[in-house]
Design a protein around this motif. Structure first.
Motif, PDB file in Angstrom:
ATOM      1  N   VAL A 110       0.858  -1.181   0.000  1.00  0.00           N
ATOM      2  CA  VAL A 110       0.000   0.000   0.000  1.00  0.00           C
ATOM      3  C   VAL A 110       0.893   1.229   0.000  1.00  0.00           C
ATOM      4  O   VAL A 110       1.746   1.387   0.879  1.00  0.00           O
ATOM      5  N   ILE A 111       0.714   2.088  -1.008  1.00  0.00           N
ATOM      6  CA  ILE A 111       1.527   3.293  -1.125  1.00  0.00           C
ATOM      7  C   ILE A 111       0.624   4.506  -1.314  1.00  0.00           C
ATOM      8  O   ILE A 111      -0.576   4.379  -1.539  1.00  0.00           O
ATOM      9  N   GLY A 112       1.228   5.681  -1.246  1.00  0.00           N
ATOM     10  CA  GLY A 112       0.488   6.918  -1.444  1.00  0.00           C
ATOM     11  C   GLY A 112       1.174   8.054  -0.722  1.00  0.00           C
ATOM     12  O   GLY A 112       2.069   7.835   0.104  1.00  0.00           O
ATOM     13  N   PRO A 113       0.760   9.295  -1.002  1.00  0.00           N
ATOM     14  CA  PRO A 113       1.374  10.452  -0.350  1.00  0.00           C
ATOM     15  C   PRO A 113       1.063  10.484   1.140  1.00  0.00           C
ATOM     16  O   PRO A 113       0.146   9.804   1.619  1.00  0.00           O
ATOM     17  N   HIS A 121       6.484   3.948   1.952  1.00  0.00           N
ATOM     18  CA  HIS A 121       6.631   5.156   1.138  1.00  0.00           C
ATOM     19  C   HIS A 121       7.594   4.916  -0.026  1.00  0.00           C
ATOM     20  O   HIS A 121       7.677   5.726  -0.942  1.00  0.00           O
ATOM     21  N   ASP A 122       8.324   3.798   0.047  1.00  0.00           N
ATOM     22  CA  ASP A 122       9.395   3.528  -0.906  1.00  0.00           C
ATOM     23  C   ASP A 122       8.824   2.806  -2.127  1.00  0.00           C
ATOM     24  O   ASP A 122       8.441   1.632  -2.047  1.00  0.00           O
ATOM     25  N   MET A 123       8.798   3.490  -3.265  1.00  0.00           N
ATOM     26  CA  MET A 123       8.201   2.912  -4.471  1.00  0.00           C
ATOM     27  C   MET A 123       9.010   1.736  -5.001  1.00  0.00           C
ATOM     28  O   MET A 123       8.451   0.747  -5.490  1.00  0.00           O
ATOM     29  N   ASP A 124      10.337   1.810  -4.926  1.00  0.00           N
ATOM     30  CA  ASP A 124      11.166   0.687  -5.359  1.00  0.00           C
ATOM     31  C   ASP A 124      10.868  -0.548  -4.508  1.00  0.00           C
ATOM     32  O   ASP A 124      10.779  -1.667  -5.026  1.00  0.00           O
ATOM     33  N   ARG A 146       0.546  -7.127  -5.964  1.00  0.00           N
ATOM     34  CA  ARG A 146      -0.224  -5.964  -6.411  1.00  0.00           C
ATOM     35  C   ARG A 146       0.080  -4.782  -5.502  1.00  0.00           C
ATOM     36  O   ARG A 146       0.323  -4.943  -4.304  1.00  0.00           O
ATOM     37  N   ILE A 147       0.064  -3.601  -6.100  1.00  0.00           N
ATOM     38  CA  ILE A 147       0.276  -2.365  -5.355  1.00  0.00           C
ATOM     39  C   ILE A 147      -1.035  -1.602  -5.323  1.00  0.00           C
ATOM     40  O   ILE A 147      -1.641  -1.340  -6.369  1.00  0.00           O
ATOM     41  N   VAL A 148      -1.477  -1.253  -4.119  1.00  0.00           N
ATOM     42  CA  VAL A 148      -2.676  -0.440  -3.952  1.00  0.00           C
ATOM     43  C   VAL A 148      -2.223   0.998  -3.740  1.00  0.00           C
ATOM     44  O   VAL A 148      -1.630   1.328  -2.710  1.00  0.00           O
ATOM     45  N   ALA A 149      -2.464   1.850  -4.740  1.00  0.00           N
ATOM     46  CA  ALA A 149      -2.061   3.257  -4.665  1.00  0.00           C
ATOM     47  C   ALA A 149      -3.239   4.085  -4.168  1.00  0.00           C
ATOM     48  O   ALA A 149      -4.314   4.079  -4.781  1.00  0.00           O
ATOM     49  N   LEU A 150      -3.030   4.778  -3.049  1.00  0.00           N
ATOM     50  CA  LEU A 150      -4.065   5.627  -2.473  1.00  0.00           C
ATOM     51  C   LEU A 150      -3.810   7.086  -2.801  1.00  0.00           C
ATOM     52  O   LEU A 150      -2.663   7.510  -2.936  1.00  0.00           O
ATOM     53  N   LYS A 151      -4.868   7.855  -2.924  1.00  0.00           N
ATOM     54  CA  LYS A 151      -4.742   9.306  -3.006  1.00  0.00           C
ATOM     55  C   LYS A 151      -5.343   9.895  -1.737  1.00  0.00           C
ATOM     56  O   LYS A 151      -6.146   9.254  -1.060  1.00  0.00           O
ATOM     57  N   LEU A 157       1.712   8.263 -10.117  1.00  0.00           N
ATOM     58  CA  LEU A 157       0.514   8.062  -9.303  1.00  0.00           C
ATOM     59  C   LEU A 157       0.648   8.724  -7.931  1.00  0.00           C
ATOM     60  O   LEU A 157      -0.260   9.401  -7.455  1.00  0.00           O
ATOM     61  N   VAL A 158       1.803   8.521  -7.321  1.00  0.00           N
ATOM     62  CA  VAL A 158       2.002   8.992  -5.945  1.00  0.00           C
ATOM     63  C   VAL A 158       2.169  10.503  -5.886  1.00  0.00           C
ATOM     64  O   VAL A 158       1.647  11.166  -4.986  1.00  0.00           O
TER      65      VAL A 158
END
Length: 293
Positions: free
Chosen positions: A56-59, A211-214, A222-227, A265-266
């Motif tokens: 799970v990633i995102g700003p 927070h690390d995209m790499d 799967r990566i869940v990208a949040l806004k 995205l992020v």
């Protein structure tokens, strides 16, 4: 590298045929401060299948950690549903292990005593709990350190103990919130590889906040990208890179293409999240020393 034999379409078809282990249905989390109200998670809908590795990633402020705490049962949610095996989460449970960035080990307990804590709380005898703890201490490679205290361990060792303490309870889901964020790059890379080895060899589903995209691309199915504002799912990305993965995959064009997409995205809405970033002032000259020769 096993790129030639990897078929991403077949890989994800197999994942989606597995039972849904965790499901969020219109999951919403709202925090109130006096008369103000802020929606941190807004109507999240997500299905996670058995033995998936989800990142799970995102700003900052998008609700990544809030989501993991809700799944752990540490925080209540405002509306919607969050289910494990079709049953609503109503509080913490040994079936959902949690590993934080800050280790959260008991400083007055040895490595073995820290790992034994969960089994003892579940009612196991001292001998059984000790046997289970030793098994996991051996798996994480710290058998020579079982009688050491946390302050005598390196950061990577502490995090391995935290992982063993979570896994000794045989959870269905391992929740990891920025677990390697405080480690130096070399140790972080070794911990990533160790975690992938663990996941590939035990029956566990991992939800990993970072927070690390790499790191997300290297680890995830799967990566869940949040806004943010409010926290919503922006996109769910299938990572179509072969498994098992080695850090060398980060040098490939496929990895770099995914990295560019995830980065967009992020960071696409950063100025919207913090308008001050869009209008940074010109720095006045405050030195007589020139950087030019």
């Amino acid at each position: 590298m096993e790129n030639l034999e990897f078929n991403s379409s077949e890989y994800f078809q197999k994942i989606y045929k597995r039972p849904v282990l965790l499901e969020a249905k219109n999951l919403t989390q709202t925090f109130k401060h006096g008369k103000t109200e802020r929606t941190v998670l807004n109507a999240l809908n997500l299905k996670i299948h058995k033995r998936e590795f989800i990142c799970v990633i995102g700003p900052s402020g998008c609700g990544k950690s809030t989501f993991s705490r809700v799944v752990a049962g540490l925080d209540a949610y405002s509306s919607g549903e969050i289910l494990v095996d079709g049953k609503a989460i109503t509080g913490p449970s040994p079936e959902r292990g949690m590993v934080f960035q800050g280790y959260t080990l008991f400083p007055w307990k040895t490595v073995k005593e820290n790992v034994m804590f969960g089994p003892l709380m579940k009612g196991q005898s001292q001998a059984t709990a000790e046997a289970h703890a030793r098994e996991w201490i051996n798996i994480i490679g710290l058998d020579k350190y079982e009688n050491q205290y946390p302050h005598e361990l390196s950061g990577g060792m502490k995090q391995r103990v935290a992982i063993a303490r979570a896994l000794v309870n045989e959870p269905k889901i391992l929740l990891m919130d920025e677990p390697f964020g405080a480690l130096d790059p070399h140790t972080r890379q070794k911990m990533q590889r160790h975690l992938m080895d663990l996941w590939q060899n035990i029956d566990i589903t991992i939800i990993f906040v970072t927070h690390d995209m790499d790191e997300a691309i290297l680890l995830a199915d799967r990566i869940v990208a949040l806004k943010a504002n409010p926290g919503e799912i922006k996109e769910i990305i299938e990572v179509n890179l072969p498994r098992p993965r080695h850090p060398d995959v980060m040098l490939t064009p496929e990895f770099k293409k995914l990295r560019q997409h995830v980065d967009q995205l992020v960071h696409a809405d950063e100025d919207e999240l913090d308008p001050a970033l869009a209008e940074l002032p010109v720095i006045p000259r405050m030195t007589q020393v020139s950087h030019c020769k």
